[in-house]
Design a protein around this motif. Structure first.
Motif, PDB file in Angstrom:
ATOM      1  N   PRO A 105      -4.038 -33.590  16.976  1.00  0.00           N
ATOM      2  CA  PRO A 105      -5.082 -33.705  18.005  1.00  0.00           C
ATOM      3  C   PRO A 105      -4.804 -32.846  19.234  1.00  0.00           C
ATOM      4  O   PRO A 105      -5.723 -32.572  20.016  1.00  0.00           O
ATOM      5  N   GLU A 106      -3.553 -32.436  19.441  1.00  0.00           N
ATOM      6  CA  GLU A 106      -3.234 -31.642  20.617  1.00  0.00           C
ATOM      7  C   GLU A 106      -3.608 -30.173  20.448  1.00  0.00           C
ATOM      8  O   GLU A 106      -3.662 -29.423  21.430  1.00  0.00           O
ATOM      9  N   LYS A 107      -3.823 -29.751  19.214  1.00  0.00           N
ATOM     10  CA  LYS A 107      -4.190 -28.361  18.975  1.00  0.00           C
ATOM     11  C   LYS A 107      -5.680 -28.176  19.213  1.00  0.00           C
ATOM     12  O   LYS A 107      -6.502 -29.018  18.817  1.00  0.00           O
ATOM     13  N   GLU A 108      -6.039 -27.104  19.860  1.00  0.00           N
ATOM     14  CA  GLU A 108      -7.438 -26.813  20.159  1.00  0.00           C
ATOM     15  C   GLU A 108      -8.133 -26.386  18.865  1.00  0.00           C
ATOM     16  O   GLU A 108      -7.663 -25.517  18.143  1.00  0.00           O
ATOM     17  N   VAL A 109      -9.251 -27.014  18.585  1.00  0.00           N
ATOM     18  CA  VAL A 109     -10.024 -26.675  17.400  1.00  0.00           C
ATOM     19  C   VAL A 109     -10.954 -25.517  17.735  1.00  0.00           C
ATOM     20  O   VAL A 109     -11.757 -25.600  18.666  1.00  0.00           O
ATOM     21  N   VAL A 110     -10.804 -24.438  17.024  1.00  0.00           N
ATOM     22  CA  VAL A 110     -11.621 -23.253  17.276  1.00  0.00           C
ATOM     23  C   VAL A 110     -13.013 -23.479  16.721  1.00  0.00           C
ATOM     24  O   VAL A 110     -13.177 -23.833  15.548  1.00  0.00           O
ATOM     25  N   LYS A 111     -14.003 -23.310  17.601  1.00  0.00           N
ATOM     26  CA  LYS A 111     -15.385 -23.445  17.173  1.00  0.00           C
ATOM     27  C   LYS A 111     -15.988 -22.055  17.022  1.00  0.00           C
ATOM     28  O   LYS A 111     -15.962 -21.250  17.937  1.00  0.00           O
ATOM     29  N   TYR A 112     -16.509 -21.798  15.827  1.00  0.00           N
ATOM     30  CA  TYR A 112     -17.104 -20.501  15.565  1.00  0.00           C
ATOM     31  C   TYR A 112     -18.570 -20.523  15.996  1.00  0.00           C
ATOM     32  O   TYR A 112     -19.354 -21.375  15.569  1.00  0.00           O
ATOM     33  N   LEU A 113     -18.926 -19.573  16.908  1.00  0.00           N
ATOM     34  CA  LEU A 113     -20.263 -19.522  17.494  1.00  0.00           C
ATOM     35  C   LEU A 113     -21.157 -18.594  16.695  1.00  0.00           C
ATOM     36  O   LEU A 113     -20.707 -17.586  16.135  1.00  0.00           O
ATOM     37  N   SER A 114     -22.453 -18.958  16.671  1.00  0.00           N
ATOM     38  CA  SER A 114     -23.442 -18.054  16.101  1.00  0.00           C
ATOM     39  C   SER A 114     -23.666 -16.892  17.072  1.00  0.00           C
ATOM     40  O   SER A 114     -23.294 -16.980  18.258  1.00  0.00           O
ATOM     41  N   PRO A 115     -24.241 -15.776  16.639  1.00  0.00           N
ATOM     42  CA  PRO A 115     -24.474 -14.641  17.554  1.00  0.00           C
ATOM     43  C   PRO A 115     -25.246 -15.032  18.804  1.00  0.00           C
ATOM     44  O   PRO A 115     -24.926 -14.595  19.914  1.00  0.00           O
ATOM     45  N   LYS A 116     -26.259 -15.895  18.633  1.00  0.00           N
ATOM     46  CA  LYS A 116     -27.056 -16.301  19.786  1.00  0.00           C
ATOM     47  C   LYS A 116     -26.226 -17.127  20.755  1.00  0.00           C
ATOM     48  O   LYS A 116     -26.290 -16.962  21.983  1.00  0.00           O
ATOM     49  N   GLU A 117     -25.388 -18.052  20.196  1.00  0.00           N
ATOM     50  CA  GLU A 117     -24.536 -18.865  21.052  1.00  0.00           C
ATOM     51  C   GLU A 117     -23.492 -18.004  21.754  1.00  0.00           C
ATOM     52  O   GLU A 117     -23.145 -18.241  22.923  1.00  0.00           O
ATOM     53  N   PHE A 118     -23.000 -16.976  21.049  1.00  0.00           N
ATOM     54  CA  PHE A 118     -21.997 -16.093  21.649  1.00  0.00           C
ATOM     55  C   PHE A 118     -22.570 -15.338  22.855  1.00  0.00           C
ATOM     56  O   PHE A 118     -21.939 -15.234  23.912  1.00  0.00           O
ATOM     57  N   VAL A 119     -23.804 -14.813  22.716  1.00  0.00           N
ATOM     58  CA  VAL A 119     -24.428 -14.078  23.828  1.00  0.00           C
ATOM     59  C   VAL A 119     -24.693 -15.015  25.003  1.00  0.00           C
ATOM     60  O   VAL A 119     -24.462 -14.670  26.171  1.00  0.00           O
ATOM     61  N   ALA A 120     -25.166 -16.246  24.691  1.00  0.00           N
ATOM     62  CA  ALA A 120     -25.421 -17.207  25.769  1.00  0.00           C
ATOM     63  C   ALA A 120     -24.138 -17.547  26.507  1.00  0.00           C
ATOM     64  O   ALA A 120     -24.120 -17.694  27.741  1.00  0.00           O
ATOM     65  N   LYS A 121     -23.034 -17.681  25.752  1.00  0.00           N
ATOM     66  CA  LYS A 121     -21.741 -17.976  26.367  1.00  0.00           C
ATOM     67  C   LYS A 121     -21.294 -16.799  27.248  1.00  0.00           C
ATOM     68  O   LYS A 121     -20.755 -16.987  28.349  1.00  0.00           O
ATOM     69  N   ALA A 122     -21.552 -15.567  26.776  1.00  0.00           N
ATOM     70  CA  ALA A 122     -21.169 -14.388  27.551  1.00  0.00           C
ATOM     71  C   ALA A 122     -21.981 -14.278  28.840  1.00  0.00           C
ATOM     72  O   ALA A 122     -21.464 -13.922  29.901  1.00  0.00           O
ATOM     73  N   ILE A 123     -23.279 -14.601  28.764  1.00  0.00           N
ATOM     74  CA  ILE A 123     -24.136 -14.555  29.965  1.00  0.00           C
ATOM     75  C   ILE A 123     -23.691 -15.599  30.962  1.00  0.00           C
ATOM     76  O   ILE A 123     -23.682 -15.382  32.183  1.00  0.00           O
ATOM     77  N   GLU A 124     -23.292 -16.784  30.429  1.00  0.00           N
ATOM     78  CA  GLU A 124     -22.831 -17.841  31.327  1.00  0.00           C
ATOM     79  C   GLU A 124     -21.569 -17.416  32.057  1.00  0.00           C
ATOM     80  O   GLU A 124     -21.387 -17.699  33.244  1.00  0.00           O
ATOM     81  N   ALA A 125     -20.686 -16.690  31.386  1.00  0.00           N
ATOM     82  CA  ALA A 125     -19.451 -16.227  32.027  1.00  0.00           C
ATOM     83  C   ALA A 125     -19.680 -14.986  32.890  1.00  0.00           C
ATOM     84  O   ALA A 125     -18.948 -14.749  33.846  1.00  0.00           O
ATOM     85  N   ASN A 126     -20.711 -14.217  32.579  1.00  0.00           N
ATOM     86  CA  ASN A 126     -20.983 -12.966  33.312  1.00  0.00           C
ATOM     87  C   ASN A 126     -22.480 -12.879  33.598  1.00  0.00           C
ATOM     88  O   ASN A 126     -23.235 -12.302  32.811  1.00  0.00           O
ATOM     89  N   PRO A 127     -22.933 -13.420  34.745  1.00  0.00           N
ATOM     90  CA  PRO A 127     -24.382 -13.396  35.063  1.00  0.00           C
ATOM     91  C   PRO A 127     -24.939 -11.989  35.141  1.00  0.00           C
ATOM     92  O   PRO A 127     -26.125 -11.771  34.877  1.00  0.00           O
ATOM     93  N   ALA A 128     -24.126 -11.014  35.502  1.00  0.00           N
ATOM     94  CA  ALA A 128     -24.625  -9.638  35.592  1.00  0.00           C
ATOM     95  C   ALA A 128     -25.109  -9.146  34.232  1.00  0.00           C
ATOM     96  O   ALA A 128     -26.092  -8.402  34.140  1.00  0.00           O
ATOM     97  N   LEU A 129     -24.431  -9.587  33.172  1.00  0.00           N
ATOM     98  CA  LEU A 129     -24.872  -9.215  31.834  1.00  0.00           C
ATOM     99  C   LEU A 129     -26.259  -9.769  31.546  1.00  0.00           C
ATOM    100  O   LEU A 129     -27.110  -9.104  30.953  1.00  0.00           O
ATOM    101  N   GLY A 130     -26.501 -10.996  32.022  1.00  0.00           N
ATOM    102  CA  GLY A 130     -27.815 -11.581  31.827  1.00  0.00           C
ATOM    103  C   GLY A 130     -28.898 -10.809  32.556  1.00  0.00           C
ATOM    104  O   GLY A 130     -29.997 -10.597  32.026  1.00  0.00           O
ATOM    105  N   ARG A 131     -28.616 -10.403  33.809  1.00  0.00           N
ATOM    106  CA  ARG A 131     -29.619  -9.642  34.552  1.00  0.00           C
ATOM    107  C   ARG A 131     -29.878  -8.298  33.882  1.00  0.00           C
ATOM    108  O   ARG A 131     -31.032  -7.834  33.826  1.00  0.00           O
ATOM    109  N   PHE A 132     -28.844  -7.668  33.372  1.00  0.00           N
ATOM    110  CA  PHE A 132     -29.005  -6.382  32.708  1.00  0.00           C
ATOM    111  C   PHE A 132     -29.892  -6.506  31.463  1.00  0.00           C
ATOM    112  O   PHE A 132     -30.797  -5.702  31.241  1.00  0.00           O
ATOM    113  N   LEU A 133     -29.632  -7.544  30.675  1.00  0.00           N
ATOM    114  CA  LEU A 133     -30.447  -7.735  29.469  1.00  0.00           C
ATOM    115  C   LEU A 133     -31.897  -8.021  29.818  1.00  0.00           C
ATOM    116  O   LEU A 133     -32.820  -7.613  29.094  1.00  0.00           O
ATOM    117  N   LYS A 134     -32.121  -8.755  30.941  1.00  0.00           N
ATOM    118  CA  LYS A 134     -33.483  -9.052  31.355  1.00  0.00           C
ATOM    119  C   LYS A 134     -34.204  -7.799  31.809  1.00  0.00           C
ATOM    120  O   LYS A 134     -35.396  -7.596  31.510  1.00  0.00           O
TER     121      LYS A 134
END
Length: 593
Positions: A557-586
């Protein structure tokens, strides 16, 4: 020639209820209904082919229209009505073969004929054979007439497939189920026909014909004519099995004797003799399975009635059934059923059948270790290599006063190299790096009479294995013993990379007397553990001489379970970490799929 030849199936077709073969309960019921005058307007006769459905329908029509019936309720056969029905030109009997006349126009003819009353006798009888072949439109056109016919009209429907008759027809009929004719009834009737025809017939030969007919009297009479013609009136057992290409009963009785003696060589020779006679191997397997089934039901007095064999063969089956235990028949039928299932996909069908015969011979006398477990890898010693000791006593533990013994110059072979445990030779792998020897196990405690268990056995102790009387092993072992045995298993399966690497780094934790828990870091490691669990447990239990060893893999239980993201979830996660990327895509008007 004195007259035209008539086949036995037509010449000896029943003309009265008393001459119908094998349907006494049903014919008694029909005679009782005729005698009491309680006749239904519609009957459905159903059952296998050749059991007397159409014959009983004609006898029924003949009897109810007879002008002077006999005291026992049969037709006289002498009056005008009986003679016209026998000649086939009676106006009171109309037959329709629905197999070839199944349309609405054919039923319309019957509907018109129903309106004409009988000229001689009391009833007009309409027999529709193979009624299940009528089309849906024809069934619907027939319903009204069948439900409300004139008082003098009686319908008799005959079918071999009752489930295909629509429910609205079934609900308007009295249903009579004809049963398959037993072999003994067939043999008695064939003997009667043979006597009438002046043919010398062996009852064993008639039994072969009856079994070939599979419950149909018409088929039995046709086969009887065929064999009697080819044998020139001398119907012997040999002539019957030769003409019909039937396997002799003696082959199966001899095979069972070879199984009881565990004589695999004789069984294979018998199989070759059968193949040389031109019999198909699959036919042989199914016939042998039928014979084993007959022996099984013969072994229990309660199930002897399930036999479908002539009396002489049934007696022989009962006698031979005593030569083997009842459990043998269960195992034999399982082997033969598996052979039948695998036969169609086997590339070497002869080898499959021969292997099945060998296994049948080994049911009472199993092979000695290591040859009794064909599903496990076997490592055989080179004949030029000196034999290794397999049952050595553990060396005494060194005391504080005495120096430790000098190490042996030869490396100790690992568990996975060639360890003989519990009577089995396990995997053989190239020599692994030397490991610390397994700590000596404590000597077994002295046992008192009546309360001990048998010692673990070696290659030399095989009598108890064959008898199946050995208790489950439960020798004590240490955590170090378990760890070394687990590592030895990892070396024996180098092709399972994930499993082998996991075992090398895992630290098993003891949670019970013989239970262990292995903490793994990710689901892939746990899946590798679980996939190899049956093979792993066999290895560990043999290596530790303890049949209660269990091990399970649990996620850390102490080991972090790696969750594999779908492409859409990966981009959303990247935008959340880098708002500038979101503005650029918009600004680029990029639409995320």
């Amino acid at each position: 020639m004195s007259g035209q030849y008539i086949v036995s199936a037509r010449k000896y077709r029943p003309a009265t209820f008393s001459t119908v073969v094998g349907q006494k309960n049903l014919t008694d019921t029909l005679k009782g209904a005729i005698g009491s005058g309680r006749l239904a307007h519609a009957y459905l006769f159903c059952g296998p082919r050749g059991v007397g459905k159409t014959s009983c329908a004609r006898i029924f029509a003949r009897t109810i229209n007879c002008l002077s019936p006999t005291p026992d309720g049969e037709a006289c056969g002498e009056c005008e009505s009986c003679r016209s029905i026998d000649r086939g030109n009676s106006f009171n009997l109309m037959e329709l073969d629905a197999a070839s006349n199944n349309g609405v126009d054919d039923i319309r003819v019957i509907n018109e004929q129903v309106n004409i009353p009988p000229q001689v006798g009391k009833y007009r009888v309409f027999i529709i054979d193979e009624v299940h072949m009528l089309t849906p439109a024809a069934f619907n056109a027939f319903l009204k007439t069948l439900e409300e016919p004139p008082s003098y009209a009686i319908f008799i429907l005959a079918t071999t497939e009752k489930h295909k008759v629509i429910p609205t027809i079934l609900s308007r009929c009295q249903i009579y189920d004809f049963k398959r004719i037993t072999i003994n009834d067939m043999v008695d009737h064939l003997a009667f026909v043979a006597e009438k025809e002046g043919i010398s017939a062996d009852r064993k030969a008639l039994g072969v014909i009856a079994r070939k007919a599979d419950g149909a009297m018409r088929d039995a009479l046709s086969i009887f004519d065929q064999v009697a013609t080819s044998s020139h009136g001398q119907l012997t057992y040999e002539a019957a099995i030769s003409n019909l290409n039937v396997l002799d009963y003696d082959y199966f009785f001899r095979l069972i004797d070879t199984f009881a003696k565990s004589d695999a060589g004789e069984a294979l020779l018998l199989y070759k003799e059968i193949r040389d006679r031109g019999f198909d191997s699959l036919f042989f397997v199914n016939s042998l399975a039928q014979h084993v089934r007959d022996l099984m039901v013969s072994a229990d007095p309660r199930t002897v009635s399930l036999l479908e064999s002539p009396d002489d063969v049934a007696q022989r089956l009962v006698e031979q059934a005593r030569s083997l235990p009842l459990q043998w028949y269960y195992a034999a039928m399982k082997l033969l059923n598996d052979c039948d299932r695998d036969y169609r996909t086997a590339s070497n069908k002869q080898l499959l059948v021969e292997l099945t015969l060998i296994r049948l011979c080994q049911l009472l006398k199993p092979a000695t270790p290591p040859f009794d477990a064909p599903d496990r890898p076997v490592a055989l010693r080179n004949p030029s290599e000196p034999p290794r000791a397999t049952n050595q006593s553990p060396a005494p533990a060194p005391s504080a006063q005495s120096p430790a013994p000098a190490p042996s110059p030869a490396p100790t072979p690992s568990v996975a190299q060639a360890e003989v445990v519990a009577g089995q030779i396990l995997h053989t792998q190239p020599p692994a790096p030397p490991v610390a020897p397994v700590a000596p196990r404590p000597a077994p405690r002295p046992q008192t009479a009546g309360q001990g268990r048998p010692h673990s056995f070696s290659m030399r102790d095989t009598s108890t294995v064959a008898a199946g009387s050995l208790e489950r092993r439960r020798e004590p072992f240490t955590d170090q013993d378990f760890k070394r045995a687990l590592e030895a298993f990892a070396r024996s399966v180098p092709e399972h990379v994930i499993l082998a690497n996991t075992i090398r780094v895992v630290e098993p934790k003891r949670i019970g007397e013989s239970e262990y828990e292995a903490m793994v870091d990710n689901p892939a490691q746990r899946q590798a553990f679980e996939s190899a669990m049956p093979q792993m447990l066999r290895f560990l239990r043999d290596a530790l001489r303890n049949d209660f060893v269990t091990v399970k893999a649990v996620l850390n239980p102490e080991k972090e379970v790696v969750k594999y993201l779908s492409p859409k979830e990966f981009v959303a996660k990247a935008i959340e970490a880098n708002p500038a990327l979101g503005r650029f895509l918009k600004e680029m008007d990029v639409e995320l799929a």
